[in-house]
Design a protein around this motif. Structure first.
Motif, PDB file in Angstrom:
ATOM      1  N   GLU A   1     -15.543  13.344   4.059  1.00 49.76           N
ATOM      2  CA  GLU A   1     -16.643  12.664   4.931  1.00 49.76           C
ATOM      3  C   GLU A   1     -16.168  11.451   5.338  1.00 49.76           C
ATOM      4  N   LEU A   2     -15.621  10.505   4.457  1.00 50.59           N
ATOM      5  CA  LEU A   2     -15.277   9.255   4.975  1.00 50.59           C
ATOM      6  C   LEU A   2     -14.396   9.210   5.920  1.00 50.59           C
ATOM      7  N   VAL A   3     -13.315   9.882   5.987  1.00 44.98           N
ATOM      8  CA  VAL A   3     -12.150   9.907   7.191  1.00 44.98           C
ATOM      9  C   VAL A   3     -12.619  10.570   8.412  1.00 44.98           C
ATOM     10  N   ARG A   4     -13.741  11.359   8.252  1.00 48.24           N
ATOM     11  CA  ARG A   4     -14.021  11.987   9.447  1.00 48.24           C
ATOM     12  C   ARG A   4     -13.663  11.465  10.562  1.00 48.24           C
ATOM     13  N   PRO A   5     -14.275  10.049  11.026  1.00 49.01           N
ATOM     14  CA  PRO A   5     -13.958   9.520  12.149  1.00 49.01           C
ATOM     15  C   PRO A   5     -12.681   9.277  12.475  1.00 49.01           C
ATOM     16  N   LEU A   6     -11.608   9.293  11.819  1.00 48.18           N
ATOM     17  CA  LEU A   6     -10.267   9.056  12.086  1.00 48.18           C
ATOM     18  C   LEU A   6      -9.607  10.172  12.610  1.00 48.18           C
ATOM     19  N   SER A   7      -8.487   9.859  13.471  1.00 50.12           N
ATOM     20  CA  SER A   7      -7.799  10.867  14.203  1.00 50.12           C
ATOM     21  C   SER A   7      -6.922  11.636  13.098  1.00 50.12           C
ATOM     22  N   PRO A   8      -6.697  12.920  13.329  1.00 53.08           N
ATOM     23  CA  PRO A   8      -5.798  13.569  12.271  1.00 53.08           C
ATOM     24  C   PRO A   8      -4.318  13.064  12.349  1.00 53.08           C
ATOM     25  N   GLY A   9      -3.692  13.050  11.335  1.00 56.50           N
ATOM     26  CA  GLY A   9      -2.306  12.488  11.305  1.00 56.50           C
ATOM     27  C   GLY A   9      -2.185  11.430  10.266  1.00 56.50           C
ATOM     28  N   PRO A  10      -0.937  10.539  10.221  1.00 50.96           N
ATOM     29  CA  PRO A  10      -0.836   9.655   9.120  1.00 50.96           C
ATOM     30  C   PRO A  10      -1.892   8.583   8.942  1.00 50.96           C
ATOM     31  N   ALA A  11      -2.123   8.055   7.583  1.00 45.48           N
ATOM     32  CA  ALA A  11      -2.870   6.979   7.548  1.00 45.48           C
ATOM     33  C   ALA A  11      -2.548   6.068   6.362  1.00 45.48           C
ATOM     34  N   VAL A  12      -3.049   4.946   6.550  1.00 43.18           N
ATOM     35  CA  VAL A  12      -2.839   3.899   5.392  1.00 43.18           C
ATOM     36  C   VAL A  12      -3.895   3.347   4.391  1.00 43.18           C
ATOM     37  N   VAL A  13      -3.620   3.487   3.209  1.00 42.21           N
ATOM     38  CA  VAL A  13      -4.957   3.468   2.318  1.00 42.21           C
ATOM     39  C   VAL A  13      -4.850   1.745   1.730  1.00 42.21           C
ATOM     40  N   LYS A  14      -5.823   1.205   1.503  1.00 39.48           N
ATOM     41  CA  LYS A  14      -5.877  -0.291   0.876  1.00 39.48           C
ATOM     42  C   LYS A  14      -7.141  -0.540   0.391  1.00 39.48           C
ATOM     43  N   ASP A  15      -7.420  -1.609  -0.264  1.00 39.44           N
ATOM     44  CA  ASP A  15      -8.545  -2.109  -0.577  1.00 39.44           C
ATOM     45  C   ASP A  15      -9.238  -3.159   0.513  1.00 39.44           C
ATOM     46  N   TYR A  16     -10.221  -3.682   0.304  1.00 39.85           N
ATOM     47  CA  TYR A  16     -10.745  -4.489   1.230  1.00 39.85           C
ATOM     48  C   TYR A  16     -10.007  -5.635   2.003  1.00 39.85           C
ATOM     49  N   VAL A  17      -8.945  -5.954   0.828  1.00 38.02           N
ATOM     50  CA  VAL A  17      -8.183  -7.505   1.184  1.00 38.02           C
ATOM     51  C   VAL A  17      -6.616  -6.787   1.030  1.00 38.02           C
ATOM     52  N   LYS A  18      -6.164  -6.120   0.148  1.00 35.37           N
ATOM     53  CA  LYS A  18      -4.895  -5.909  -0.281  1.00 35.37           C
ATOM     54  C   LYS A  18      -4.470  -4.444  -0.300  1.00 35.37           C
ATOM     55  N   SER A  19      -3.036  -4.303  -0.023  1.00 33.81           N
ATOM     56  CA  SER A  19      -2.505  -2.859  -0.087  1.00 33.81           C
ATOM     57  C   SER A  19      -1.667  -2.770  -1.332  1.00 33.81           C
ATOM     58  N   ARG A  20      -1.310  -1.644  -1.492  1.00 31.23           N
ATOM     59  CA  ARG A  20       0.049  -1.343  -2.451  1.00 31.23           C
ATOM     60  C   ARG A  20       0.978  -1.110  -1.806  1.00 31.23           C
ATOM     61  N   LYS A  21       1.438  -2.064  -0.954  1.00 30.15           N
ATOM     62  CA  LYS A  21       2.499  -1.570   0.097  1.00 30.15           C
ATOM     63  C   LYS A  21       4.017  -1.312  -0.829  1.00 30.15           C
ATOM     64  N   HIS A  22       4.070  -2.013  -1.981  1.00 37.22           N
ATOM     65  CA  HIS A  22       5.458  -1.821  -2.417  1.00 37.22           C
ATOM     66  C   HIS A  22       5.369  -0.433  -3.163  1.00 37.22           C
ATOM     67  N   GLU A  23       3.966   0.293  -3.595  1.00 41.81           N
ATOM     68  CA  GLU A  23       4.277   1.475  -3.945  1.00 41.81           C
ATOM     69  C   GLU A  23       3.825   2.379  -2.731  1.00 41.81           C
ATOM     70  N   TRP A  24       4.698   2.365  -1.676  1.00 44.45           N
ATOM     71  CA  TRP A  24       4.236   2.974  -0.283  1.00 44.45           C
ATOM     72  C   TRP A  24       3.889   4.468  -0.359  1.00 44.45           C
ATOM     73  N   GLU A  25       4.787   5.000  -1.048  1.00 42.57           N
ATOM     74  CA  GLU A  25       4.665   6.574  -1.297  1.00 42.57           C
ATOM     75  C   GLU A  25       3.500   7.114  -2.025  1.00 42.57           C
ATOM     76  N   GLN A  26       3.243   6.339  -3.218  1.00 39.73           N
ATOM     77  CA  GLN A  26       2.310   6.863  -4.103  1.00 39.73           C
ATOM     78  C   GLN A  26       1.010   6.290  -3.782  1.00 39.73           C
ATOM     79  N   ALA A  27       0.916   4.905  -3.411  1.00 37.69           N
ATOM     80  CA  ALA A  27      -0.411   4.492  -3.441  1.00 37.69           C
ATOM     81  C   ALA A  27      -0.862   3.819  -1.927  1.00 37.69           C
ATOM     82  N   CYS A  28       0.131   4.014  -0.904  1.00 42.27           N
ATOM     83  CA  CYS A  28      -0.332   3.376   0.406  1.00 42.27           C
ATOM     84  C   CYS A  28      -0.404   4.436   1.560  1.00 42.27           C
ATOM     85  N   PHE A  29       0.661   5.176   1.619  1.00 44.79           N
ATOM     86  CA  PHE A  29       0.789   5.789   2.649  1.00 44.79           C
ATOM     87  C   PHE A  29       0.443   7.497   2.846  1.00 44.79           C
TER      88      PHE A  29
END
Ligand SMILES: Nc1ncnc2c1ncn2[C@@H]1O[C@H](COP(=O)(O)OP(=O)(O)OP(=O)(O)O)[C@@H](O)[C@H]1O
Ligand SMILES: [Mg+2]
Length: 286
Positions: free
Chosen positions: A131-159
């Motif tokens: 339900e949360l991601v319904r407004p987003l277009s299908p395809g790849p996405a990036v996950v983070k918190d309100y301030v920071k991402s785990r960009k150094h753990e890209w495969e597991q925890a970001c992309f």
């Protein structure tokens, strides 16, 4: 009036500025400004009195430059300083609006990747992600918190390769929450992934709605790009915060995009930039 800046103290030397900000403190001194020290560790453990003990009384209006703090921590700091006669020139509501994605996202609609978010506790359940991601277009996405991402753990925890793949999405969100642990800021954000040209990000520093400094992002301190930031200025002014940064990357189609907005007090200034180029633009209150 003089320029007054509150810096973080060096945890090992209680009368010195944290080495990370020493160059900036020197610039303030050269600018005939005043500075005082905040104990960031004390603030984090909830002891605001100890955090501001070294700030002289009635110091007057001041900017903060230092490590990030949560929006509630900033509010507590601002209130305690006010009682002591020091007004932070960025109001706590303005800090939160620039520091956390839900605060600035809608103001930058069309200039930044489309995003959705939901508040979640560090050990809470992220709820119905479909339900949360319904407004987003299908395809790849990036996950983070309100301030920071785990960009150094890209495969597991970001992309997330496909945001409609719920198993994938749940796994990346759960990993991000677990890794952020107690530092999870606000909740979860899911953003449409956009293909950038790989040349690196520029960080544009804005003071009172005007671009004060254009420099590199700390992740690529040697890269000099010339972002087209004019289109961003109206959104910056409409956000209404006095001192913010916009991190900008060029998309593969040539469009300059805002990857992220930040509060200028806690955005990192790479060592390749002369601090005077920033501090000369910080207004001195009258
Ligand atoms: N929507 C997106 N599309 C493509 N790449 C993205 C997107 N969001 C983030 N990224 C990539 O992930 C990196 C980290 O994202 P972001 O800047 O939002 O997180 P961060 O952890 O706050 O980083 P920092 O504060 O160090 O800049 C970005 O520099 C960018 O390379
Ligand atoms: Mg970033």
């Amino acid at each position: 009036m003089t320029l007054t800046v509150l810096f973080c103290v060096d945890p090992l030397h209680p009368r010195r500025v944290d080495p990370h900000f020493a160059r900036e403190a020197a610039a303030v001194r050269d600018h005939y400004g005043e500075m005082a020290l905040i104990d960031h560790d004390a603030l984090r453990r909830g002891d605001v009195d100890a955090a501001i003990r070294a700030v002289p009384e009635d110091l007057g209006p001041a900017w903060y430059r230092g490590w990030m703090m949560t929006s509630p921590e900033y509010a507590v700091l601002a209130a305690a300083l006010k009682q002591r006669g020091t007004i932070l020139l960025t109001h706590p509501e303005d800090y939160q609006r620039a520091h956390e994605l839900p605060g600035w996202h809608d103001t930058f609609a069309g200039l930044t990747p489309h995003s959705v978010w939901r508040p979640v506790d560090p050990r809470g359940d992220p709820g119905d992600l479909a339900e949360l991601v319904r407004p987003l277009s299908p395809g790849p996405a990036v996950v983070k918190d309100y301030v920071k991402s785990r960009k150094h753990e890209w495969e597991q925890a970001c992309f997330v390769p496909d945001v409609r793949n719920l198993t994938q999405l749940r796994s990346v969100v759960a990993k991000m929450i677990a890794l952020q642990d107690d530092f999870l800021a606000g909740g979860i954000v899911v953003r449409e992934y956009e293909r950038f040209d790989g040349a690196g990000e520029a960080r544009v520093w804005w003071v009172d709605g005007e671009p004060a400094l254009v420099g590199p992002h700390p992740d690529n301190p040697e890269v000099e790009t010339e972002p087209e930031y004019e289109a961003v200025a109206p959104a910056v002014r409409s956000l209404g915060c006095r001192f913010i940064t916009t991190d900008m990357a060029r998309r593969e189609d040539g469009q300059w995009r805002v990857v992220e907005v930040g509060d200028g007090q806690v955005s990192d200034l790479p060592a390749t930039v002369d601090p005077m180029d920033l501090y000369a633009h910080l207004p001195i209150p009258d």
